[in-house]
Scaffold this motif. Structure first.
Motif, PDB file in Angstrom:
ATOM      1  N   ILE A 144       0.865  -1.160  -0.159  1.00 48.88           N
ATOM      2  CA  ILE A 144      -0.148  -0.122   0.088  1.00 48.88           C
ATOM      3  C   ILE A 144       0.741   1.226   0.011  1.00 48.88           C
ATOM      4  N   PHE A 145       1.925   1.162   1.044  1.00 49.20           N
ATOM      5  CA  PHE A 145       2.784   2.340   1.026  1.00 49.20           C
ATOM      6  C   PHE A 145       3.608   2.611  -0.280  1.00 49.20           C
ATOM      7  N   PHE A 146       4.049   1.483  -0.935  1.00 46.93           N
ATOM      8  CA  PHE A 146       4.775   1.360  -1.888  1.00 46.93           C
ATOM      9  C   PHE A 146       4.199   2.006  -3.221  1.00 46.93           C
ATOM     10  N   GLY A 147       2.696   1.907  -3.265  1.00 46.91           N
ATOM     11  CA  GLY A 147       1.988   2.584  -4.175  1.00 46.91           C
ATOM     12  C   GLY A 147       1.746   4.087  -4.316  1.00 46.91           C
ATOM     13  N   ILE A 148       2.319   4.608  -3.334  1.00 43.77           N
ATOM     14  CA  ILE A 148       2.174   5.947  -3.248  1.00 43.77           C
ATOM     15  C   ILE A 148       3.578   6.483  -3.532  1.00 43.77           C
ATOM     16  N   PRO A 149       3.480   7.334  -4.876  1.00 44.41           N
ATOM     17  CA  PRO A 149       4.477   7.963  -5.294  1.00 44.41           C
ATOM     18  C   PRO A 149       5.217   8.890  -4.244  1.00 44.41           C
ATOM     19  N   LEU A 150       6.524   8.829  -4.017  1.00 42.65           N
ATOM     20  CA  LEU A 150       7.131   9.578  -2.964  1.00 42.65           C
ATOM     21  C   LEU A 150       7.222  10.988  -3.041  1.00 42.65           C
ATOM     22  N   ALA A 160      -0.081  19.808   5.072  1.00 42.62           N
ATOM     23  CA  ALA A 160      -0.812  19.692   6.302  1.00 42.62           C
ATOM     24  C   ALA A 160      -0.091  20.432   7.560  1.00 42.62           C
ATOM     25  N   PHE A 161       0.992  20.830   7.017  1.00 42.27           N
ATOM     26  CA  PHE A 161       1.949  21.622   8.018  1.00 42.27           C
ATOM     27  C   PHE A 161       1.783  23.064   7.959  1.00 42.27           C
ATOM     28  N   SER A 162       1.441  23.658   8.899  1.00 39.76           N
ATOM     29  CA  SER A 162       1.293  25.335   8.834  1.00 39.76           C
ATOM     30  C   SER A 162       2.819  25.994   8.677  1.00 39.76           C
ATOM     31  N   THR A 163       3.818  25.373   9.047  1.00 39.48           N
ATOM     32  CA  THR A 163       5.064  25.920   8.982  1.00 39.48           C
ATOM     33  C   THR A 163       5.849  24.833   8.462  1.00 39.48           C
ATOM     34  N   ARG A 164       6.809  24.858   7.361  1.00 40.83           N
ATOM     35  CA  ARG A 164       7.390  23.798   6.882  1.00 40.83           C
ATOM     36  C   ARG A 164       8.938  23.833   7.315  1.00 40.83           C
ATOM     37  N   THR A 165       9.383  23.214   8.002  1.00 45.78           N
ATOM     38  CA  THR A 165      10.916  23.348   8.469  1.00 45.78           C
ATOM     39  C   THR A 165      11.580  22.085   7.926  1.00 45.78           C
ATOM     40  N   VAL A 166      12.829  21.904   8.421  1.00 46.89           N
ATOM     41  CA  VAL A 166      13.761  20.810   7.910  1.00 46.89           C
ATOM     42  C   VAL A 166      12.890  19.602   8.492  1.00 46.89           C
ATOM     43  N   TRP A 167      12.445  19.735   9.876  1.00 47.48           N
ATOM     44  CA  TRP A 167      11.826  18.299  10.369  1.00 47.48           C
ATOM     45  C   TRP A 167      10.563  18.003   9.978  1.00 47.48           C
ATOM     46  N   SER A 168       9.843  19.050   9.342  1.00 46.48           N
ATOM     47  CA  SER A 168       8.566  18.448   8.313  1.00 46.48           C
ATOM     48  C   SER A 168       8.888  17.730   7.169  1.00 46.48           C
ATOM     49  N   VAL A 169       9.954  17.931   6.650  1.00 47.73           N
ATOM     50  CA  VAL A 169      10.268  17.399   5.443  1.00 47.73           C
ATOM     51  C   VAL A 169      10.906  15.880   5.894  1.00 47.73           C
ATOM     52  N   VAL A 170      11.391  16.039   7.036  1.00 54.47           N
ATOM     53  CA  VAL A 170      12.102  14.650   7.284  1.00 54.47           C
ATOM     54  C   VAL A 170      10.999  13.656   7.502  1.00 54.47           C
ATOM     55  N   ILE A 171       9.933  14.141   8.491  1.00 50.40           N
ATOM     56  CA  ILE A 171       8.750  13.333   8.699  1.00 50.40           C
ATOM     57  C   ILE A 171       7.914  12.948   7.498  1.00 50.40           C
ATOM     58  N   ALA A 172       7.843  13.949   6.527  1.00 49.54           N
ATOM     59  CA  ALA A 172       7.110  13.546   5.363  1.00 49.54           C
ATOM     60  C   ALA A 172       7.722  12.383   4.391  1.00 49.54           C
ATOM     61  N   LEU A 173       8.961  12.665   4.268  1.00 46.98           N
ATOM     62  CA  LEU A 173       9.770  11.720   3.434  1.00 46.98           C
ATOM     63  C   LEU A 173      10.161  10.268   4.135  1.00 46.98           C
ATOM     64  N   ALA A 237      18.089  14.926  -3.153  1.00 48.90           N
ATOM     65  CA  ALA A 237      17.372  15.572  -4.486  1.00 48.90           C
ATOM     66  C   ALA A 237      15.896  15.550  -4.279  1.00 48.90           C
ATOM     67  N   THR A 238      15.147  15.160  -3.527  1.00 50.16           N
ATOM     68  CA  THR A 238      13.678  15.066  -3.235  1.00 50.16           C
ATOM     69  C   THR A 238      13.306  16.289  -2.511  1.00 50.16           C
ATOM     70  N   GLU A 239      14.272  16.649  -1.531  1.00 51.60           N
ATOM     71  CA  GLU A 239      13.914  17.742  -0.563  1.00 51.60           C
ATOM     72  C   GLU A 239      14.302  19.044  -1.209  1.00 51.60           C
ATOM     73  N   ALA A 240      15.278  19.043  -2.328  1.00 51.90           N
ATOM     74  CA  ALA A 240      15.542  20.080  -3.160  1.00 51.90           C
ATOM     75  C   ALA A 240      14.325  20.315  -4.338  1.00 51.90           C
ATOM     76  N   THR A 241      13.661  19.357  -4.702  1.00 51.27           N
ATOM     77  CA  THR A 241      12.645  19.413  -5.485  1.00 51.27           C
ATOM     78  C   THR A 241      11.327  19.889  -5.060  1.00 51.27           C
ATOM     79  N   LEU A 242      11.088  19.502  -3.685  1.00 50.36           N
ATOM     80  CA  LEU A 242       9.937  20.031  -2.891  1.00 50.36           C
ATOM     81  C   LEU A 242      10.112  21.329  -2.633  1.00 50.36           C
ATOM     82  N   SER A 243      11.578  22.009  -2.460  1.00 49.61           N
ATOM     83  CA  SER A 243      11.610  23.378  -2.139  1.00 49.61           C
ATOM     84  C   SER A 243      11.563  24.006  -3.361  1.00 49.61           C
TER      85      SER A 243
END
Length: 304
Positions: A144-150, A160-173, A237-243
């Motif tokens: 199920i999780f593998f079927g969700i594109p990262l 869902a985060f009001s402020t997006r910090t380094v730790w928000s990105v860490v949790i999401a990824l 690379a994913t963090e840079a793409t999201l930013s």
């Protein structure tokens, strides 16, 4: 007597060489690989840059001077100075922002990799060791999780985060990126748990915890380390793409992805604004991929 002593010494050396572990052989092999040495030096430099950015530049990466520094071209004679790479559209030192941007990227890469390795490794080990219904349920969850594109899943979670910090990105990824490690660990455990030493330990009355963490885990972790090392560059690379898309890190956090995004507007008149943060990102990702390739070759006996 001297001949006999020399023979005994040679036999002792041969026995020690035969008793070398997989990790000892891998380390011996890695030290002879130029690709490993090059990538290790680059990664060490990036880590030091992330921890001690002020050791590389005394310029303030957030100081903006639109009057004097608006898109000012690089000053190649000002080595390690604020104007070495030029200035961006807000009059900020590009070199200082490249140096300080390493902190966010390295932090995200290391902590996401640690999170997915622990979560995926434990999940895969439980599934592979117990098998049966436990394996079936965990495998379906992994699917199920593998079927969700990262990238797509991270976009949804970060909103869902009001402020997006380094730790928000860490949790999401971290929440979405553990499935590959889990699959690799599960496959390795399924192979290792059939080994004779595991069977012997079980026959001697060793408990589940001892079998899993003393016998199976040390012998099944090698492929996980390889995958995690290569994936680390992908997370950066994913963090840079999201930013870059405006969903990842936000100001005042300094990120190569943010700088690449802001450089789009002036790429025709000042391409250097885009080039330097993009080059730093590419070198960082390449360094971790090269390290992962070197570790994979050293830990795979078939490639020796």
């Amino acid at each position: 007597m001297a001949v006999e002593q020399e023979t005994l010494v040679e036999r002792d050396v041969e026995k020690r060489e035969e008793a070398r572990s997989l990790w000892g052989d891998a380390w011996r092999d890695l030290r002879r690989r130029p690709i490993f040495l090059l990538s290790a030096v680059l990664i060490l430099l990036l880590v030091v840059m992330a921890i001690f950015p002020y050791a590389f530049t005394d310029a303030d990466p957030r100081k903006a001077d639109l009057v004097n520094d608006y898109l000012r071209r690089p000053s190649w004679g000002d080595v390690f100075g604020a104007g070495w790479f030029g200035y961006d559209a807000q009059g900020r030192s590009i070199f200082a922002r490249v140096v300080y941007g390493a902190r966010a990227s390295i932090t995200v890469g290391i902590f996401v990799t640690a999170a997915v390795t622990v979560l995926g490794g434990m999940t895969g080990m439980v599934a592979g060791y117990f098998g049966g219904g436990v394996d079936a349920v965990i495998s379906r969850i992994i699917d199920i999780f593998f079927g969700i594109p990262l990238l797509l899943g991270a976009l949804v979670l970060l909103n869902a985060f009001s402020t997006r910090t380094v730790w928000s990105v860490v949790i999401a990824l971290g929440v979405l990126g553990w499935t590959q490690i889990a699959r690799v660990m599960r496959g390795a455990v399924l192979t290792v748990k059939q080994a004779d030493y595991v069977m012997a330990g079980r026959a001697l009355g060793a408990g589940t915890g001892r079998l899993m963490f003393r016998h199976i885990l040390p012998n099944a972790v090698a492929p996980v380390i390889v995958v995690a090392t290569i994936a680390l560059g992908g997370y950066i690379a994913t963090e840079a793409t999201l930013s870059f898309l405006g969903i990842g890190l936000q100001d005042p956090t300094i990120s190569w992805g943010i700088d690449i995004s802001s450089a789009q507007k002036v790429i025709r008149t000042a391409p250097y604004v885009l080039f330097f943060p993009a080059a730093a990102l590419s070198v960082t990702v390449l360094a971790f991929i090269m390290l992962g390739d070197a570790v994979r070759d050293a830990l795979d006996p078939k490639l020796r």
